[in-house]
Scaffold this motif. Sequence first.
Motif, mmCIF file in Angstrom:
data_model
loop_
_atom_site.group_PDB
_atom_site.id
_atom_site.type_symbol
_atom_site.label_atom_id
_atom_site.label_comp_id
_atom_site.label_asym_id
_atom_site.label_seq_id
_atom_site.Cartn_x
_atom_site.Cartn_y
_atom_site.Cartn_z
ATOM 1 N N GLU A 6 38.358 32.725 44.457
ATOM 2 C CA GLU A 6 38.685 32.955 42.947
ATOM 3 C C GLU A 6 37.740 32.345 42.090
ATOM 4 O OE1 GLU A 6 42.696 32.493 39.893
ATOM 5 O OE2 GLU A 6 42.538 31.322 42.158
ATOM 6 N N ALA A 7 37.261 31.362 42.238
ATOM 7 C CA ALA A 7 36.596 30.658 41.014
ATOM 8 C C ALA A 7 35.110 31.419 41.078
ATOM 9 C CB ALA A 7 36.451 29.223 41.680
ATOM 10 N N MET A 8 34.759 31.866 42.366
ATOM 11 C CA MET A 8 33.413 32.567 42.229
ATOM 12 C C MET A 8 33.432 33.923 41.684
ATOM 13 S SD MET A 8 32.005 32.805 46.347
ATOM 14 C CE MET A 8 31.627 31.197 47.317
ATOM 15 N N LEU A 9 34.655 34.591 41.775
ATOM 16 C CA LEU A 9 34.987 35.923 41.180
ATOM 17 C C LEU A 9 35.106 35.735 39.597
ATOM 18 C CD1 LEU A 9 37.202 37.325 43.603
ATOM 19 C CD2 LEU A 9 35.247 38.375 42.912
ATOM 20 N N ARG A 10 35.749 34.610 39.302
ATOM 21 C CA ARG A 10 35.810 34.376 37.777
ATOM 22 C C ARG A 10 34.633 34.033 37.280
ATOM 23 N NH1 ARG A 10 40.935 34.936 36.400
ATOM 24 N NH2 ARG A 10 42.691 34.295 37.799
#
Length: 197
Positions: A92-96
Amino acid sequence: MLTLLLTGFLTFTRPQDLRQEQGLAGQLIANQLAPATEYGVINGKLDTLEIPLPFRPCSTQAPDRDGQPLTGGNGQAVLLVEDNPVKQTVTEAMLRSLGYPVSLAGDGQQAVQNCSRHDYAAILMDCRLPLMDGYEATRQIRQLQQCQQVPIIALTANALQGDREACLEAGMNDYLAKPFKRADLQRILLRWLPARP
């Protein structure tokens, strides 16, 4: 902020030990622990460890293998279907950080329900999920009128040719083997979601 649930099964003696682990989470934890303590021993009963993650959108993009700049998601919504809380948080952090708004689902049934209620530009689907696996979830999502053309990308630790074929037969468009790097995730999303002008 990454919150880890730690049990007696996780024991390390030095931050360097974590750096040897593959994947982003081990590197981040080691980097956060190194300045604070020479030794970090976690054992015994249930504890939690909170670590701030240094993710932020990049203003400059590294070029891909063809020399073309990699661009961000420009607000295209992605559904991440992953049951492992740490992998879910890191992905999720990568995507954001790449500019993709993220919705989360922890099992296949929840993924199908989310897709029936919301529109997504792409779906990242773990193959091994509780209640309903990623293959069956993909088949049911493909039956939804609004999801017939949505790119579904398999996320799985199995890198065998037969596993890739099973993903494609279930209706997935592509395949990303775990563990993957941020650049790998970015590259595969740009393959299926061209950057908006």
